[in-house]
Design a protein around this motif. Structure first.
Motif, short mmCIF file in Angstrom:
data_model
loop_
_atom_site.label_atom_id
_atom_site.label_comp_id
_atom_site.label_asym_id
_atom_site.label_seq_id
_atom_site.Cartn_x
_atom_site.Cartn_y
_atom_site.Cartn_z
N PRO A 1 -13.59 -2.67 5.69
CA PRO A 1 -12.12 -3.09 5.76
C PRO A 1 -11.25 -2.65 4.27
N ILE A 2 -10.16 -2.93 4.67
CA ILE A 2 -8.77 -2.35 2.97
C ILE A 2 -8.01 -3.30 3.29
N ALA A 3 -7.28 -4.27 4.21
CA ALA A 3 -6.69 -5.06 3.94
C ALA A 3 -6.61 -6.01 4.90
N SER A 4 -5.85 -7.49 4.18
CA SER A 4 -5.42 -8.68 5.40
C SER A 4 -4.73 -9.07 5.40
N LEU A 5 -4.23 -10.23 5.99
CA LEU A 5 -3.00 -10.80 5.63
C LEU A 5 -3.34 -12.27 6.54
N HIS B 1 3.82 10.07 4.05
CA HIS B 1 2.78 9.79 2.38
C HIS B 1 2.97 8.27 2.01
N THR B 2 3.66 7.32 3.42
CA THR B 2 3.98 5.99 3.20
C THR B 2 3.61 5.80 4.15
N ASP B 3 1.89 5.11 5.05
CA ASP B 3 1.56 4.35 6.16
C ASP B 3 2.43 3.07 5.88
N LEU B 4 2.46 2.72 7.17
CA LEU B 4 3.19 2.26 7.95
C LEU B 4 3.51 1.15 9.54
N ILE B 5 2.84 0.06 9.05
CA ILE B 5 2.65 -0.62 10.26
C ILE B 5 3.59 -1.77 10.86
N ALA B 6 3.95 -1.72 12.10
CA ALA B 6 5.04 -2.62 12.74
C ALA B 6 4.29 -4.28 13.14
N THR B 7 4.61 -5.06 13.24
CA THR B 7 4.30 -6.29 13.98
C THR B 7 5.65 -6.98 14.35
N GLY B 8 5.30 -6.89 15.76
CA GLY B 8 6.31 -7.76 16.04
C GLY B 8 5.62 -9.19 16.02
N LEU C 1 8.16 -4.36 9.06
CA LEU C 1 7.84 -3.41 8.49
C LEU C 1 6.36 -3.24 7.70
N ARG C 2 5.69 -2.85 7.57
CA ARG C 2 4.72 -3.32 6.43
C ARG C 2 3.86 -2.29 5.70
N THR C 3 3.48 -1.99 4.57
CA THR C 3 2.79 -0.94 3.95
C THR C 3 1.33 -1.65 3.52
N TRP D 1 -6.61 -3.77 -2.33
CA TRP D 1 -5.45 -3.16 -0.95
C TRP D 1 -4.63 -4.66 -0.54
N GLU D 2 -3.12 -4.68 -0.48
CA GLU D 2 -2.66 -5.45 0.59
C GLU D 2 -1.31 -5.41 1.44
N PHE D 3 -0.90 -6.04 1.29
CA PHE D 3 -0.01 -6.05 2.91
C PHE D 3 1.16 -5.78 1.96
N VAL D 4 2.10 -4.42 1.85
CA VAL D 4 3.10 -5.10 1.19
C VAL D 4 4.93 -4.62 2.83
N THR D 5 5.55 -6.17 2.87
CA THR D 5 6.22 -6.07 3.30
C THR D 5 7.69 -5.24 3.04
N LEU D 6 7.96 -4.01 3.94
CA LEU D 6 9.31 -3.17 3.56
C LEU D 6 10.72 -3.50 4.01
#
Length: 2015
Positions: free
Chosen positions: A1905-1909, A1935-1942, A1950-1952, A1966-1971
């Protein structure tokens, strides 16, 4: 009654004007709208009353008030049904619930006194409540519906809880509940007065109530009643018993009740009562068993079944007999899913075509089950109608026949159907509109045409919505029946099809579109179909061709086009499409998923096999076999599964170990499954050839069973081949290819069976041989066996006993003689005899079997064969003479002579009719006489000469017997006397006579026996002499001997002989014919010799062949048994994690998977099990329909293939019996080959893995390439185990041989081979690395270069033939790719890296300079090009130390001080080390040695294993290198900072660089296997995980992420060329750069092959392992720098990137594609060739880059998930019952589907351009089980060879895409909000995102596990979960990982993720950060309706999203 009700209300309703007088005629319309008819008025009044009463009930407080109101409501309700609606609308039901819940008073102490009256009032109120409830629900569908949905079981049970939990009211309440359920209040007092009653009384009470059993109306009441009986804390066995018994009686009463009860979900509770460990009273146990059995008969939930199977095995691996019994009973499934119709009831179906009745004819098909046929009326089964006008109808009559009526004909017609009740029957009604101008109608029942009639086709059409009615909803209908499925086709089906459709069984509910429909036939159905077709072929010789066509048509599907199906109705189709079929009146949908289907979902056939495996006594074995066979019998899935996992062989193997436990029940269970019918044996067939061959023909198993089982096993052959009416079918179609005769002959040669079983074995052999007496199946095997075993081997031929363990040599001859006797008795049948002679030359066979020294039995049997031949064939004696047969007999027969031989010989002489007294014996075959006389002579000789008295006596008795026969024959048969005309025959007698009498003369004394013999001889002699046929000179000779004999017998009367010789001889002169006779004798003798020699040679060759065959059979058997017993995967899959019987305490061990990710990164872990379960599917067809039609009758004797030519040429002899027995050198590997593959080449190689090499075979097949570990090819080409082979065959100098570890068998199809490159291994240029498309690679070492050359030639040929992927070549050039990122590049990474040459290297260099690829990628490519490979630890890829700061708490990547100096090697980073290196160099130079700076190296196998010591397989390698143990604890890899200091500063340290794992794989830093490395000396601290620098915050993942970030930083990008120069470039071995290593580390310095001394070679190898190998030099000039203009994170020329400039993203103004508002976008697929993104709606998916090709499936809840393969909008294939619920393409050739039956399926796509019908097809390759609920989403990554599937069970499972095996799970929890509905894989990092309603989780590729929301707070939407789509941004390195959720509200977030907010000193969090949150534009004018974002995809630096509106939009950055 009405009057009384109305009185008090009349005032309220008094109308202002009196009612006008009613008009006399009803036709007049009221003039005044206000005026009401009296009945309407009354109804209004009742309605108003009901309203008031219900209102009053809401407020009534006291009991009595309530009773009053309740009574009133009940009265009103009985008056008029319309009040029931009012009652509902006024919330009457809810009020009743509240009454029930508050009615139960608290009986306090004060109320004790008046509790009596309160009690009666209370009960009265309760009774009324139930009464009203019952009445309100009775025959009122709306109320029933409302009660189910709005009141619900939950609140009903809450309301009654008080009444039930009180012991005083419970019995009465249970009575009321029963009354409510059955709508009959006679039951209301049923449970009273039973306290303390015994079971018999209660049973009696039930008996009395039998006629009151009814249909269940309110099932909820029974559920509550059952609960009440079992209330925890109430221990009332009587109540429990009564509650259960009531349900059991109801279930038995009517089929409908059974359906209803099985839908209540009582199974688990009943099962737990029965098997929960508490012993129940006997009566209760029985009734629970009965009820459970009834319910299981119908339906079982998979979860309940899972529990049952789990409980079947106790923790100590023994079986639980109670559970086993439940399973055994529950497996006998009888019910398919069906509708239960209690008339009046019907199903109305809508039409979808233009016409309701097609003009082309129609076919109606129906599966029905009738409970009972009503006596006096007809019932509609099917009709087509428009309103009241029936266009066509089919009705059931009381006699079981059918009435048909239609608009075409005035009078109804009758079709004879004789429908039976109580069984499933299939009806097909076929109506032809005008067959040759006369329309006909045909009726098929169960596939057979039972009636047909000329019948006009209906006229007219019904244009109403629902023209079709199945069933009868007219008011008086009373038929109770069930329907499994109904179909209507718009064409008349051909006559053969109803038969096949019937054989598909009622369980089949798909649409007949699959081409492989035969899969769905059970074994029995397939056999029935085969028997039927075979019978047709036998009856009509002409139709053999037809039958062939028919069979082929089944193999390609039934040819019913989907368009011709007007409707198909079955329980699985109804709920999903309410608009299609409407249920009218009383139709109950019974879902019936039997226990066998549940078993399939849980684990397939392996589950039942495991039960058999664990059975420990006879009962358990027979029950477990029952579970297994019943689980296979009706389930095609389990049957297919059983065949694919070779289950029948495994079963036989299991049973062999339990053969004493097989009892009669077990035997019958097994053999009934194979097709035996013990009740009526004449119906026995072989239904399942695969199983039959594996089980019934395994004599090794049956020979060890108990005697009575052995007997019934052997008897079953006679049943099948003699008793059964299908005996010809059984033999011809089933057994003919099984070689049963050969098997039995082999069994006879072993000592498996005890001797007393021999007669039974022989009888069986006879039955089987006679059933198919053909040359290959019976004649040749038996004759060869006899030829080899009838005679003791001569000449001491070396016996093959060495190999053959249990061959019975002692009785070989005896057994052979018995077989011979069997054969001769068979040949008495002229038909058999003719077949025999047509097959083999009988004359020679007689001599072959006779041998040189036959035993008397053999001799007798050969003579019997000859006499049979003489009686049947006229030419036999002539043919026999031509091969000197009679002369051979003369030589050989005497050795075996005795009374029985004599009998046989006289049979030959005189024919078999010689027993009849009245017939004068006639000589039929005079040729036998010389043999008789030569036998006489030999017997006479041995009666005198033999040493042994016993032999003498035996010979004397034989002689006497023979002489008597000869004397009698001579006296009675004139033809016999004629024989003596032959000079030679008479002479042979004279010689014998003379010899004997001379020997008697020389005897000292004459005993009584001799006298008798001599007398008889003289008698015979005289008779011969007195006959005129004898020549004169011979007469004289006889008389001379006679006189001598006389003188011996009566010495006194010498003078007067009783006979006057002259009278006998006569006075004629003797003619001497001796010369000519002698000549012919000589000629004859040479022919005889030649014949004997030939036969002798022949026998020798047959014996040799049979020896070979025996040896081969034994070896094959041994190999087969070895192979089957090595199949353990089927059981391991059940006990590993998520298996059915997973062991709770199992901790999985992990090892690094050799499968590589992008750029050969290895970071995926796999289970370190020796054998991981296999999910592979062998492609063998099941239950196939096929046979050869035997057009030639057996009785026609063709000319034999070799007509007997009369020169005995030896060549011809050989080819009649001597078959070529090929010694199978590849026996050991055959089973590993794919079906149909052929071996082309085999090479022994060593597979290199790290430092280990394991010997193996590299096999090239025609279509696959294999690598099998642990086997080598011997000198003679035989494949043998490496353990047994001499080391020279596979020794690879310098590697560490490993014969025992992880032995694999790997295979790849030819088109999977991508490229290969030559490699060196320990500086020897004999290795080869092969790369495959599935991300695996293979490094193998050959013995020499020549062999490698041969293999590379083969590989080049294969690659050029299969060709690369056509897509890829063009893609790289497409401009679209510039915008793509790693998604594409990772797919080509292996391709790019594998076959690198110099031009590719310059491309890579340019790409690196322009920042298109990352530093990591570029270094990977350089390693690859210079010959470094992760497969070889001595040449592991090299990476630099990039940091030198391992002490700060925060890493500053902007400061140069943080980094190491990349321009110097590690050994020269400090001044002190530079000096030390320089002085070492100069010292060596001064003494004339080759100088070097460092004695150690920057990369060696030791360094690699040192770093990776915590991870298998390197743990094991490290120990191997260290000689079997850990190093000193302080010298291990403990601390990163320490390792760096040692490598960079310490004078005595090392100079090592890093390995790629430091930038990619956190797992190697953790001691997850808890290995014990000891303690550090200085601190005493236990060595565990690697100590990390402070900036890594105790998190290995953070360390890896930061280290990679440093590698990709600007500083390193600028300085990396300097380091490349040191390792690969111009500064390699440069003294000025302090960069010279030990000379032995450079290529070309050592030639291991030149070293002959073993010790020296071992030492040199040790040096290489420690000194390492310098990579090949690949750059001659200094490496150019990287271009650093612009944003260094992006490729040159690209200004903006999403990760950096996400705030600049804007949505395109127009949709790119629009599917339409009805089709939400479900998936976005990338098409690289067309440079577009393709939206796919739900249930469809197209192949990436092939937009015209894809699949469609129906994932609605009840469907069987048929998959349609579509090409250019045309269906190419339909795969039915694929249960598809979601799908993804792993690549262009692999499809992965998730299924509603909880499985994940892996398919291979096969493209065949030549086939017009099926250009693209799917082939199932793996079936993967782990989930316990429906699979809802799936994704796959080819780059990482990974599949992730999400399921409703709250987990996401990770699978290996190549092997198709389960790896591990990610759990979200349990419950509906944890159901995983989205999964995504990041192609560049392997990260996995999974999402449920509650949480979004991010894990690494190894599920760390890395992070959860937490999503529970986000706005809930009833339709959608909080996150509806997911996508990762893909780049080679971001350099910045990115995940998008609809989301459903039209937002894209868009979160990293990062650990920046971790508190000081704690482990990284680790935490999700909303960009940024992007808002999707809303199209519609109404702002409120925001589209839901249902799909997302990043392509390069663009983002695409799909919506539920069906539109696809792009988001772009500014240019």
């Amino acid at each position: 009654m009405l009057r009384t009700l109305l009185t008090p209300l009349s005032a309220r309703f008094s109308l202002p004007s009196p009612l006008s007088p009613r008009a006399s005629s009803g036709s007049e319309v009221f003039s005044d709208p206000d005026e009401l008819a009296p009945e309407d008025f009354a109804r209004d009044v009742l309605v108003e009353l009901m309203r008031n009463a219900t209102e009053r009930l809401k407020t009534a407080d006291t009991l009595s008030e309530r009773i009053e109101v309740l009574t009133e409501i009940h009265k009103i309700m009985l008056q008029d049904a319309c009040t029931k609606d009012v009652f509902r609308e006024m919330d009457g039901f809810l009020v009743l619930m509240s009454v029930l819940s508050t009615i139960h008073p608290t009986f306090t102490q004060e109320q004790k006194s008046r509790s009596e009256s309160a009690g009666t009032e209370l009960l009265e109120a309760t009774r009324l409540t139930f009464l009203i409830l019952s009445e309100a629900l009775h025959k009122h569908n709306e109320n029933v519906e409302y009660f189910k949905s709005s009141v619900g079981l939950e609140s009903f049970s809450q309301a009654t809880l008080g009444l039930i939990s009180d012991a005083r009211t419970v019995k009465q309440t249970m009575g009321f509940l029963t009354s409510l359920a059955l709508h009959d209040f006679a039951w209301s007092r049923f449970f009273l007065h039973t306290t303390g009653a015994d079971y018999a009384t209660i049973d009696h009470k039930f008996q009395a109530f039998t006629d009151k059993l009814r249909l269940i109306h309110v099932p909820e009441a029974l559920w509550i009643l059952y609960d009440a009986a079992l209330l925890p804390g109430r221990d009332d066995p009587v109540l429990r018993y009564m509650g259960t018994k009531l349900l059991e009686r109801l279930a038995l009463h009517k089929h409908r009740n059974q359906c209803i009860l099985s839908s209540l979900g009582l199974v688990r509770s009943l099962f737990q009562r029965l098997c929960g460990g508490v012993e129940l009273p006997k009566a209760e146990k029985q009734v629970v068993q009965k009820l459970l059995r009834r319910l299981l008969d119908h339906n079982v939930e998979t979860e309940d079944a899972r529990l049952m199977f789990q409980r079947a095995i106790r923790p100590d691996d023994t079986l639980d007999p109670d559970v086993l019994e439940v399973l055994r009973a529950g497996m006998k499934v009888r019910w398919p899913g069906h509708f239960s119709l209690e008339s009046p009831a019907a199903i109305r179906v809508t039409r979808n075509g233009t016409r309701a009745l097609s003009s082309t004819g129609f076919t109606f098909m129906l599966w029905l089950w009738i409970e009972k046929i009503p006596k006096d009326k007809t019932h509609n089964l099917f009709s087509i109608a428009a309103g009241d006008r029936k266009i066509f109808s089919m009705r059931l009559r009381s006699d079981g026949n059918l009435d048909i009526e239609s608009t075409g004909s005035k009078d109804p017609g009758v079709l004879k159907a004789n429908l039976a009740k109580g069984r499933w029957t299939h009806i097909a009604l076929v109506h032809y509109p005008h067959r040759n101008s006369k329309p006909t109608i045909r009726l098929f029942v169960d596939g057979h045409m039972v009636d047909s009639a000329q019948w006009p086709y209906p006229r007219g059409d019904a244009n109403v919505d629902r023209p079709y009615t199945i069933g009868d909803s007219s008011p008086g209908a009373c038929l109770n029946w069930c329907i499994a499925s109904a179909y209507l086709f718009s064409v008349p089906l051909p006559d053969e099809l109803p038969r096949i459709i019937h054989d598909l069984s009622p369980r089949y509910v798909s649409r007949f579109q699959a081409t492989d429909l035969i899969r769905f036939l059970t074994y029995e159905a397939a056999t029935a179909l085969n028997v039927h077709l075979y019978a047709r072929a036998e009856q009509t010789r002409t139709s053999a061709h037809e039958v062939k066509n028919l069979i082929n048509s089944f193999k390609n599907g039934l040819g019913i086009s989907e368009a011709s199906i007007i409707f198909s109705v079955s329980p699985s189709t109804v709920p999903s499409e309410p608009n299609d079929a409407a249920l009218d009146s009383d139709v109950f949908v019974a879902r019936s998923d039997g226990l066998d289907l549940a078993m399939w979902e849980i684990g397939g056939a392996a589950v039942a096999l495991r039960l058999v495996q664990l059975a420990q006594n006879q009962h358990e074995v027979s029950r477990a076999l029952g579970v297994l066979t019943d689980g296979l019998r009706n389930s095609w899935q389990n049957s297919e599964d059983m065949e694919q996992m070779r289950g029948y062989d495994i079963l036989t193997d299991i049973l062999r170990k339990k053969c004493q436990l097989i009892n009669m029940t077990g035997f019958e269970t097994l053999f009934e499954f194979l097709g035996m019918n013990f009740r009526s044996p004449d119906h026995s067939t072989i239904t399942n050839t695969v199983a039959y061959r594996a089980i019934a023909l395994d004599f090794q198993l049956w020979s060890r069973t108990r005697k009575e089982i052995q007997l019934v096993h052997l008897e079953h052959f006679a049943t099948l081949l003699e008793t059964s009416r299908h005996k010809r079918f059984n033999m011809k179609q089933r057994m003919s290819k099984m070689g049963v005769v050969r098997k039995l002959l082999f069994v006879l040669q072993t000592d498996w069976y005890p001797n007393d079983m021999l007669p039974f074995l022989l009888e069986t052999l006879k039955v089987v041989a006679e059933a198919n007496f053909s040359i290959d199946e019976a004649i040749r095997p038996i004759v060869s066996y006899l030829a080899a075993n009838l005679h003791e081997p001569t000449g001491g031929a070396s016996s093959p006993r060495s190999v053959i363990s249990r061959i019975d040599h002692l009785n070989a001859q005896y057994k052979a003689e018995q077989v011979f006797r069997m054969l001769v008795s068979t040949l008495d049948n002229p038909a058999m005899f003719n077949q025999f002679t047509a097959a083999l030359p009988l004359t020679r066979i007689c001599l072959l079997l006779l041998g040189d020294r036959p035993s008397s039995l053999t001799a007798t049997l050969v003579l019997r064969m000859i006499s049979t031949a003489l009686s049947i064939s006229i030419s036999f004696s002539r043919k026999f003479e031509l091969i000197s047969g009679w002369n051979v007999l003369k030589l050989v027969l005497p050795y075996g002579w005795d009374a029985s031989v004599q009998d046989a010989a006289f049979d030959v002489l005189l024919g078999r009719s010689r027993d009849k007294k009245e017939i004068i014996p006639t000589v039929i075959c005079p040729y036998i006489v010389p043999a008789i006389f030569s036998s006489l002579k030999m017997c006479l000789d041995s009666s005198r000469m033999s040493e042994d008295a016993q032999t003498r006596a035996l010979a004397t008795s034989n002689v006497e017997h023979l002489l008597e026969a000869l004397i009698e024959t001579h006296s009675t048969s004139p033809t016999f006397r004629e024989v003596f005309r032959s000079h030679a025959i008479t002479q042979s007698f004279i010689d014998a006579y003379k010899m004997y009498s001379i020997s008697v003369q020389h005897a000292a004394e004459i005993d009584q026996d001799t006298v008798r013999v001599l007398e008889k001889l003289s008698h015979l002699g005289l008779s011969i002499a007195l006959d005129n046929a004898v020549a004169v000179n011979q007469k004289q000779e006889i008389m001379d001997v006679l006189q001598a004999a006389e003188s011996l017998l009566n010495p006194r009367a010498t003078q007067e002989t009783s006979v006057d010789p002259a009278a006998v001889v006569g006075t004629k002169s003797r003619r001497r014919r001796m010369a000519s006779v002698r000549l012919s004798m000589q000629l004859g003798e040479s022919a005889v010799k030649r014949s004997i020699v030939r036969i002798h040679e022949w026998r020798k060759s047959v014996v040799a062949t049979e020896r070979k065959r025996l040896r081969k059979t034994v070896l094959d058997l041994r190999e087969h048994n070895r192979q089957i017993s090595s199949l353990v995967e089927w059981a391991t899959v059940l006990t590993t994690e998520r298996g059915l019987w997973a062991k709770a305490d199992d901790v999985p061990q992990w090892r690094l998977d050799e499968t590589e990710g992008p750029y050969r990164v290895r970071k995926k872990l796999e289970h370190d099990e020796e054998k991981m379960p296999n999910t592979k599917i062998d492609q063998q067809q099941i239950a196939d329909v096929a046979f050869e039609v035997d057009t030639q009758s057996v009785m026609q004797i063709e000319l034999p293939p070799w007509s007997e030519s009369y020169d005995l040429s030896s060549a011809e002899m050989d080819d009649q019996l001597g078959e070529e027995i090929f010694e199978d050198k590849h026996r050991r590997v055959r089973h590993e080959l794919e079906p149909g593959d052929v071996i082309d080449a085999v090479k022994t190689v060593a597979r290199i893995s790290g430092v280990d090499s394991s010997p193996g075979l590299l096999i090239f097949g025609r279509s696959y390439i294999y690598l099998l570990d642990g086997l080598v090819e011997g000198d003679d080409g035989e494949v043998i185990d490496a353990h047994d082979a001499p080391r020279k065959l596979f020794f690879v100098p310098g590697s560490i041989m490993d014969l025992d570890s992880h032995q694999r068998a790997q295979r790849w199809q030819h088109d999977q081979i991508m490229s290969f490159s030559d490699r060196t291994f320990l500086f020897r240029d004999v290795a080869l690395e092969i790369y495959f498309r599935d991300s695996r690679s293979l490094l193998v070492v050959f013995v020499d270069r020549k062999q490698r050359r041969e293999i590379t030639g083969r590989l080049s040929h294969i690659i050029s033939r299969t060709g690369g992927d056509p897509g890829s070549a063009g893609i790289m050039k497409s401009p679209f790719v510039g915008r793509l990122s790693s998604k594409v590049t990772s797919a080509f990474s292996v391709k790019m890296m594998s076959g690198f040459g110099s031009d590719e290297l310059s491309i890579a260099q340019r790409k690196w300079q322009s920042r298109e690829i990352s530093n990591f990628t570029y270094l990977s490519i350089l390693n690859q090009v210079s010959g470094r490979t992760p497969s070889d630890a001595t040449q592991y890829p090299v990476f630099p130390w990039v940091l030198q700061d391992y002490a700060s708490s925060k890493l500053d990547l902007s400061s140069a001080a943080t980094f190491r100096d990349l321009s110097l090697p590690m050994g020269a980073l400090t001044e002190a080390r530079r000096e030390a290196a320089q002085s070492r160099y100069e010292n060596l130079m001064s003494v004339g040695e080759k100088p070097f700076h460092y004695g150690t190296h920057f990369s060696s196998s030791m360094i690699v294993c040192h770093f990776l010591i915590r991870m298998e397989p390197f743990t094991h390698m490290f120990k191997t290198l260290q000689g079997g143990d850990w190093d000193l604890p302080d010298r291990l890899f403990i601390d990163i900072k320490r390792a760096y200091t040692s490598a960079s500063h310490d004078i005595r340290g090392d100079v090592r660089e890093l390995i790629p794992e430091f930038f990619s794989c956190p797992e190697f830093l953790e001691n997850s296997a808890n290995l014990d490395f000891g303690v550090q000396q200085n601190t005493g601290e236990k060595i565990h995980d690697v100590k990390l620098p402070p900036w890594a915050k105790q998190d290995p993942l953070l360390f890896i992420v930061m280290n990679r970030k440093a590698l990709e930083s600007d500083y390193v990008s600028e300085h990396l060329p300097r380091w490349i120069d040191l390792i690969w470039g111009c500064k390699q071995a440069d003294p000025d750069s302090y960069n010279v290593f030990h000379p032995l580390s450079y290529e070309g310095a050592i030639d291991l092959d030149a070293i002959t001394d073993d010790l020296e070679r071992e030492a040199t190898v040790g040096i290489i392992h420690n000194f390492g190998q310098t990579p090949r030099k690949i750059f001659a000039s200094p490496h150019p720098p990287r271009n650093m203009h612009g944003n260094s994170a992006l490729p040159l020329g690209i200004i903006y990137g999403i990760a950096e400039d996400y705030h600049l993203l804007t949505q395109g103004s127009k949709p790119l594609r629009d599917l339409g508002p009805e089709q939400p976008v479900h998936d976005l697929v990338l098409d690289l060739i067309g440079a577009q993104v393709i939206p796919c709606p739900g249930g469809t998916l197209c192949v990436p880059s092939r937009p015209h090709e894809g699949i469609v499936w129906d994932s609605s809840s009840g469907s069987t998930g048929a998959l349609k393969v579509v090409l250019d909008r045309k269906v190419s294939q339909v795969v039915e019952s694929a249960f598809c619920s979601c799908a993804t393409y792993a690549d262009g050739d692999t499809l992965v589907t998730g299924s509603t039956d909880n499985m994940v399926r892996l398919w291979k796509i096969i493209r065949n351009d030549r086939s017009r019908e099926q250009p693209v097809t799917l082939q199932l390759t793996h079936l993967m089980r782990a989930h316990t609920a429906r699979v809802t989403c799936i994704t796959a990554s080819r780059a990482w060879s990974l599949i992730v599937s999400g399921s409703n069970d709250g987990s996401a499972a990770l699978w290996d895409l190549n092997r198709g095996v389960y790896t591990r799970s990610i759990w979200h929890g349990t419950g509906p909000s944890s159901e995983v509905h989205l999964v995504a894989i990041n192609e560049s990092t392997g990260y996995i995102a999974t999402c449920s309603r509650d949480r979004l989780w991010l894990h690494t590729i190894n599920a760390r596990p890395i992070a959860s929301l937490d999503l529970t707070d986000s706005a809930p939407s009833p339709l959608y979960p909080p996150v509806t789509s997911l996508a990762f941004l893909e780049r080679d390195y971001a350099h910045t990982d990115l995940i998008a959720t609809g989301a459903p509200d039209g937002t894209i977030t868009l979160r990293t993720w990062n650990p920046n907010s971790t508190p000081e000193g704690e482990k990284a969090r680790w935490e999700f950060v909303t960009l940024k949150t992007l808002k999707v534009k809303s199209e519609s004018r109404y702002r409120s309706s925001t589209p839901c974002v249902t799909a997302l995809k990043f392509v390069g630096e663009s983002l695409y999203h799909g919506e539920d509106t069906g539109k696809l939009y792009g988001w772009e950055l500014p240019d």
